[in-house]
Structure formats: structure tokens, C-alpha cells
Design a protein around this motif. Structure first.
Motif, PDB file in Angstrom:
ATOM      1  N   ARG A   1       0.825  -1.209   0.000  1.00 12.71           N
ATOM      2  CA  ARG A   1       0.000   0.000   0.000  1.00 12.71           C
ATOM      3  C   ARG A   1       0.866   1.269   0.000  1.00 12.71           C
ATOM      4  O   ARG A   1       0.597   2.217  -0.737  1.00 12.71           O
ATOM      5  CB  ARG A   1      -0.926   0.001   1.221  1.00 12.71           C
ATOM      6  CG  ARG A   1      -1.761   1.283   1.310  1.00 12.71           C
ATOM      7  CD  ARG A   1      -2.365   1.495   2.688  1.00 12.71           C
ATOM      8  NE  ARG A   1      -2.916   2.841   2.790  1.00 12.71           N
ATOM      9  CZ  ARG A   1      -4.128   3.183   2.415  1.00 12.71           C
ATOM     10  NH1 ARG A   1      -4.937   2.280   1.904  1.00 12.71           N
ATOM     11  NH2 ARG A   1      -4.553   4.428   2.533  1.00 12.71           N
TER      12      ARG A   1
ATOM     13  N   ASP B   1      -9.243   5.258   0.064  1.00 16.99           N
ATOM     14  CA  ASP B   1      -9.369   3.888  -0.427  1.00 16.99           C
ATOM     15  C   ASP B   1     -10.573   3.787  -1.355  1.00 16.99           C
ATOM     16  O   ASP B   1     -11.703   4.094  -0.946  1.00 16.99           O
ATOM     17  CB  ASP B   1      -9.563   2.911   0.741  1.00 16.99           C
ATOM     18  CG  ASP B   1      -8.294   2.714   1.552  1.00 16.99           C
ATOM     19  OD1 ASP B   1      -7.213   2.817   0.960  1.00 16.99           O
ATOM     20  OD2 ASP B   1      -8.397   2.452   2.760  1.00 16.99           O
TER      21      ASP B   1
ATOM     22  N   THR C   1      -7.423  12.583   9.685  1.00 17.90           N
ATOM     23  CA  THR C   1      -8.038  11.375   9.144  1.00 17.90           C
ATOM     24  C   THR C   1      -9.488  11.276   9.585  1.00 17.90           C
ATOM     25  O   THR C   1      -9.838  11.667  10.713  1.00 17.90           O
ATOM     26  CB  THR C   1      -7.302  10.101   9.617  1.00 17.90           C
ATOM     27  OG1 THR C   1      -7.949   8.955   9.044  1.00 17.90           O
ATOM     28  CG2 THR C   1      -7.305   9.968  11.124  1.00 17.90           C
TER      29      THR C   1
ATOM     30  N   GLN D   1     -10.638   5.553   9.347  1.00 19.94           N
ATOM     31  CA  GLN D   1     -11.146   5.371   7.995  1.00 19.94           C
ATOM     32  C   GLN D   1     -10.266   6.161   7.026  1.00 19.94           C
ATOM     33  O   GLN D   1      -9.180   6.618   7.380  1.00 19.94           O
ATOM     34  CB  GLN D   1     -12.599   5.878   7.916  1.00 19.94           C
ATOM     35  CG  GLN D   1     -13.553   5.243   8.916  1.00 19.94           C
ATOM     36  CD  GLN D   1     -14.937   5.870   8.875  1.00 19.94           C
ATOM     37  OE1 GLN D   1     -15.123   7.023   8.473  1.00 19.94           O
ATOM     38  NE2 GLN D   1     -15.936   5.097   9.279  1.00 19.94           N
ATOM     39  N   THR D   2     -10.711   6.283   5.815  1.00 24.46           N
ATOM     40  CA  THR D   2     -10.195   7.264   4.869  1.00 24.46           C
ATOM     41  C   THR D   2     -11.407   8.053   4.384  1.00 24.46           C
ATOM     42  O   THR D   2     -12.544   7.569   4.491  1.00 24.46           O
ATOM     43  CB  THR D   2      -9.474   6.606   3.671  1.00 24.46           C
ATOM     44  OG1 THR D   2     -10.395   5.840   2.897  1.00 24.46           O
ATOM     45  CG2 THR D   2      -8.327   5.735   4.122  1.00 24.46           C
TER      46      THR D   2
ATOM     47  N   GLN E   1      -7.722  10.341   4.320  1.00 21.19           N
ATOM     48  CA  GLN E   1      -6.716  10.910   5.194  1.00 21.19           C
ATOM     49  C   GLN E   1      -6.003  12.005   4.404  1.00 21.19           C
ATOM     50  O   GLN E   1      -5.823  11.877   3.195  1.00 21.19           O
ATOM     51  CB  GLN E   1      -5.741   9.825   5.649  1.00 21.19           C
ATOM     52  CG  GLN E   1      -6.432   8.708   6.424  1.00 21.19           C
ATOM     53  CD  GLN E   1      -5.506   7.604   6.882  1.00 21.19           C
ATOM     54  OE1 GLN E   1      -4.317   7.603   6.572  1.00 21.19           O
ATOM     55  NE2 GLN E   1      -6.045   6.654   7.632  1.00 21.19           N
TER      56      GLN E   1
ATOM     57  N   TYR F   1       4.242   0.802   5.959  1.00 16.91           N
ATOM     58  CA  TYR F   1       3.054   0.919   6.792  1.00 16.91           C
ATOM     59  C   TYR F   1       1.787   0.702   5.970  1.00 16.91           C
ATOM     60  O   TYR F   1       1.718   1.088   4.799  1.00 16.91           O
ATOM     61  CB  TYR F   1       3.007   2.297   7.461  1.00 16.91           C
ATOM     62  CG  TYR F   1       4.165   2.543   8.397  1.00 16.91           C
ATOM     63  CD1 TYR F   1       4.181   1.992   9.680  1.00 16.91           C
ATOM     64  CD2 TYR F   1       5.253   3.317   7.997  1.00 16.91           C
ATOM     65  CE1 TYR F   1       5.245   2.214  10.544  1.00 16.91           C
ATOM     66  CE2 TYR F   1       6.330   3.541   8.852  1.00 16.91           C
ATOM     67  CZ  TYR F   1       6.322   2.992  10.126  1.00 16.91           C
ATOM     68  OH  TYR F   1       7.377   3.206  10.977  1.00 16.91           O
ATOM     69  N   THR F   2       0.785   0.095   6.602  1.00 17.07           N
ATOM     70  CA  THR F   2      -0.481  -0.155   5.914  1.00 17.07           C
ATOM     71  C   THR F   2      -1.472   0.980   6.106  1.00 17.07           C
ATOM     72  O   THR F   2      -2.570   0.951   5.549  1.00 17.07           O
ATOM     73  CB  THR F   2      -1.127  -1.457   6.426  1.00 17.07           C
ATOM     74  OG1 THR F   2      -1.330  -1.354   7.838  1.00 17.07           O
ATOM     75  CG2 THR F   2      -0.226  -2.645   6.120  1.00 17.07           C
ATOM     76  N   ASP F   3      -1.100   1.973   6.895  1.00 20.58           N
ATOM     77  CA  ASP F   3      -1.958   3.124   7.157  1.00 20.58           C
ATOM     78  C   ASP F   3      -1.118   4.385   6.999  1.00 20.58           C
ATOM     79  O   ASP F   3      -0.014   4.479   7.551  1.00 20.58           O
ATOM     80  CB  ASP F   3      -2.536   3.024   8.576  1.00 20.58           C
ATOM     81  CG  ASP F   3      -3.337   4.256   8.956  1.00 20.58           C
ATOM     82  OD1 ASP F   3      -4.441   4.440   8.402  1.00 20.58           O
ATOM     83  OD2 ASP F   3      -2.860   5.035   9.791  1.00 20.58           O
ATOM     84  N   ASP F   4      -1.637   5.348   6.264  1.00 14.32           N
ATOM     85  CA  ASP F   4      -0.852   6.553   5.979  1.00 14.32           C
ATOM     86  C   ASP F   4      -0.658   7.405   7.231  1.00 14.32           C
ATOM     87  O   ASP F   4       0.370   8.073   7.378  1.00 14.32           O
ATOM     88  CB  ASP F   4      -1.546   7.359   4.864  1.00 14.32           C
ATOM     89  CG  ASP F   4      -1.769   6.516   3.628  1.00 14.32           C
ATOM     90  OD1 ASP F   4      -0.786   6.012   3.072  1.00 14.32           O
ATOM     91  OD2 ASP F   4      -2.933   6.332   3.233  1.00 14.32           O
ATOM     92  N   CYS F   5      -1.629   7.386   8.124  1.00 13.63           N
ATOM     93  CA  CYS F   5      -1.446   8.103   9.383  1.00 13.63           C
ATOM     94  C   CYS F   5      -0.302   7.498  10.187  1.00 13.63           C
ATOM     95  O   CYS F   5       0.494   8.210  10.796  1.00 13.63           O
ATOM     96  CB  CYS F   5      -2.732   8.043  10.208  1.00 13.63           C
ATOM     97  SG  CYS F   5      -4.055   9.083   9.572  1.00 13.63           S
ATOM     98  N   GLN F   6      -0.221   6.184  10.180  1.00 13.64           N
ATOM     99  CA  GLN F   6       0.861   5.517  10.905  1.00 13.64           C
ATOM    100  C   GLN F   6       2.217   5.936  10.363  1.00 13.64           C
ATOM    101  O   GLN F   6       3.190   6.086  11.118  1.00 13.64           O
ATOM    102  CB  GLN F   6       0.679   4.001  10.792  1.00 13.64           C
ATOM    103  CG  GLN F   6       1.593   3.188  11.684  1.00 13.64           C
ATOM    104  CD  GLN F   6       1.350   1.694  11.538  1.00 13.64           C
ATOM    105  OE1 GLN F   6       0.679   1.249  10.616  1.00 13.64           O
ATOM    106  NE2 GLN F   6       1.898   0.916  12.456  1.00 13.64           N
TER     107      GLN F   6
END
Length: 390
Positions: free
Chosen positions: A87, A109, A134, A165-166, A168, A189-194
Motif C-alpha cells: 500500500r 481507499d 483522518t 477510515q479514509t 486521510q 506501513y499499511t496506514d498513511d497516518c501511521q
């Protein structure tokens, strides 16, 4: 207020996942939802957001033609690029394709088709105010942190838990700095915030929407359809077929070989039940009949397994955006007795059509010695089905 909004966001819309948990080969973002592809729903929302000036669609290479066909409906410029292995790679490719003029990034997403303009607008506003934001909703459930052995380690306070969610959104410079640090550390990372959290940045939690669900498993499809039920159409299909009984042929009914001195005459295996069902399905979707799809002049269908042909009919319907609700079939035959084979016939039809046996009905009746079926000259079958635009 909208008149004061000037586009300053480049948007990345992700649709490059492999859809393995959805249980199909086709990309879930290209499946039909409410009469249009899943991806088209969020593309419309992003394109109509006054803060967004450009959208990059990230997809699988094999999906590029279908995704490019959607781009023309967007009111802002759209590019289509192939995704990466993870991702984080796919997002990065989308960001790289955006014009450098955009100060902020909006990442969403494509598998979240029910995002609203209100949520999108709120995330953009918070990103401009705080640098990163986000969409998220407070957790409805008490959650547990598990240990490596599968036991509860602790129970975080529910009032502090949010389901992320998105979309973000991030200040572009902030995101690119965080991405560079992650690459240097070999992190994905699988989450952009992370990603930006790992770089020491704070992310604003913007109130999202519980309806903004992500299509991950087949059960999510049902929920999404429920939310878009005003867009759905149900259709009824009717099919009828007849074949002559002759000596020297096997009697095949709904894929079951039934001991009898005669069999049905036809170019394929002459399975009159499967043919009636296929015509009902095709009729409900206004796609012609089985003879149009599998002409008896084509030698490749000589002696063909009609259940396999029925499976192909179901595949065509899914490609056209239809799902099957139930089947009801009646076989007209004087002899032989069909009752001992009914359950196996229902199971075969259900397997070919992707239905549980509880949604497949097969009945048989004689015609009291009347007509060509009553005299034993042939058999006929009628089928009724319900299909739904997905």
C-alpha cells in the motif's frame, strides 16, 4: 463559503488491492454497486470536492483499461497509474504522479465507496489547520489488546478508541518527509497516518461516518447494498426449454445422470433443466438466450456439459453487475420418476449458480398423459429466477 474554496489538494484514490478476502479474481473496486463500479462512487465525491484540483487513480496494471474508462466522468483532471507491491508503494506512486503545485494530499481507499462530501470536506479543513487529519469514528465496541498466546493482555478505555477510515489528508511536505524516513528505516506501513505518526507528527481525528465502510469481505457487500438500496433494481426472469426423447442418449437432468431407456436429444448434453435456468437468468438481465451465447452451430459445444455452460452464464451476469437471489424450476415429464434425484439436482444447480441449496427449488410433474410430454415424446422445463442489480 464554497466560493472561498480554492483547490489546493491533489487526491490519490487507491484501487490496487488484490481483493483476496473478497473471494474473487475481479478487483472489488470494479464490481458493480448500485448500478455503477465501486470505484466510481468515491471518484465522484473527490472530483466534486472544491478543495481538490486533481485525482490520481492507482490500480492494478490489468485493470487499467477499465479504470481509465471511469476517468472521463470526473470534473477534475485524472491520471491512472499502476500500483506497487505494498500500500505504501501504491500511495507513493500516486503522489509522485500528482502535479507539484498541490500543497496538500488527500488519500482515499477506492474500496470505501460510501464516503460523503461532508466527511471529505471536514478532513481537508482539519489537514489545513493541523497538517494531518483522518476520518475516524469512535469505537462502538469494547476492544481488547491480545498477547502473543491469544489471551487478553489489557482493555484500553473505549472512550479513547477510534476506528480509523479514509480519506486521510496531509501537508505534502510532511508526508514526503515521513515517507523518506520510513524508506530509510526499511519500514512499510499499511496506514498513511501511521507513516506520519512514526515521523513524530500528530494527526487530527476528524469525525467520520459509520456508513463509510470498507469492502473487505463478502459480508461488507451486503451492508453496502443495503445503504444503496434506493439505487438497486430487482428483476424476474423466466426460461423454458424442451427436448425430444430418443434412444441411444443419456438422460441428464440438472447434471444428474438418471437411468432410463431414452435420453434427450440436443447439440449439447440436452440438459433441459439447466437450459431453462440459463434462459431465465439471461432473460432477467436482458442478455438474450442460451442459443445466442452458445450457438448449436459451434462444434465446441457438441456434447457440452450444460451445468458448465450454466456456470458461464452466471459469470456473465456477475460481470454485468447482477447477483442471483433464487431459482424455482419445474420439470414436466411422464417418466421416469424424478423424486429420488431432486436433492442432487438442487445441489448441482446451486453449485453452478453460487447459491445455497435452500434458495434452489426443483419440482417435477407429469401431464396426465396429455401432450408430447404426457405421451413420452419429450420433456420440458420452466424456470423462474430473481436477480438484482448490484
Amino acid at each position: 463559503m464554497d466560493g472561498e474554496k480554492t483547490p489546493c489538494f491533489g487526491a490519490v484514490l487507491l484501487g490496487a488491492g488484490n481483493s483476496t478476502r473478497m473471494g474473487g479474481e475481479k478487483s472489488k473496486v470494479l464490481e458493480s454497486l448500485g448500478g455503477k463500479p465501486v470505484l466510481a462512487w468515491s471518484l465522484q465525491v473527490l472530483g466534486e470536492c472544491p478543495w481538490v484540483g486533481e485525482v490520481v487513480l492507482v490500480c492494478r496494471e490489468e485493470d487499467r483499461p477499465a479504470v481509465e474508462a471511469l476517468a472521463g466522468s470526473c470534473p477534475v483532471p485524472v491520471q491512472v497509474v499502476a500500483g506497487g507491491a505494498q500500500r505504501q508503494d501504491s500511495v507513493a506512486r500516486g503522489v509522485e504522479a500528482l502535479s507539484p503545485r498541490w500543497e496538500y494530499l488527500l488519500i482515499h481507499d477506492g474500496a470505501r465507496p460510501l464516503v460523503t462530501r461532508e466527511v471529505t470536506d471536514a478532513v481537508c479543513r482539519d489537514a489545513m489547520a493541523f497538517g494531518a487529519a483522518t476520518a475516524a469514528v469512535p469505537s462502538k465496541d469494547t476492544c481488547k489488546l491480545g498477547d502473543e498466546e491469544g489471551f487478553v493482555e489489557s482493555t484500553p478505555p473505549r472512550e479513547r478508541l477510534w476506528a480509523v477510515q479514509t480519506p486521510q489528508a496531509f501537508q505534502r511536505e510532511l508526508y514526503q518527509r515521513a515517507l523518506s524516513l520510513a524508506r530509510e528505516a526499511g519500514q512499510s506501513y499499511t496506514d498513511d497516518c501511521q507513516l506520519v505518526e512514526a515521523a513524530g507528527c500528530r494527526v487530527k481525528l476528524t469525525q467520520g461516518d459509520y456508513r463509510n465502510l470498507k469492502l473487505t469481505t463478502p459480508e461488507d457487500r451486503l451492508a453496502a447494498r443495503a445503504y444503496t438500496k434506493g439505487e438497486r433494481t430487482m428483476r424476474v426472469g423466466y426460461g423454458y426449454d424442451v427436448h425430444r426423447l430418443v434412444e441411444g442418449r443419456k438422460l441428464i437432468l440438472a447434471g444428474v445422470e438418471i437411468p432410463f431407456e431414452k435420453g434427450l436429444l440436443g447439440h449439447s448434453d440436452a440438459d433441459v433443466v439447466a437450459h431453462a435456468v440459463a434462459d431465465a437468468l439471461l432473460g432477467a438481465a436482458a442478455l438474450g438466450d442460451i442459443g445466442h451465447l452458445f450457438p448449436d452451430t459451434d462444434p465446441q459445444y457438441q456434447g457440452a456439459d450444460s451445468l458448465a455452460l450454466l456456470g458461464e452464464v452466471c459469470r456473465v451476469l456477475r460481470e454485468k453487475g447482477f447477483s442471483l437471489g433464487n431459482l424455482d424450476v419445474t420439470l414436466m415429464a411422464q417418466r421416469p420418476k424424478i423424486a429420488p434425484y431432486i436433492l442432487e439436482m438442487r445441489e448441482n444447480l446451486g453449485k453452478a449458480c453460487g447459491l445455497p441449496v435452500e434458495r434452489v427449488s426443483v419440482k417435477a410433474t407429469t401431464e396426465e398423459g396429455l401432450g408430447f410430454t404426457g405421451s413420452g415424446e419429450g420433456m420440458s422445463a420452466a424456470a423462474v429466477c430473481l436477480v438484482e442489480e448490484t
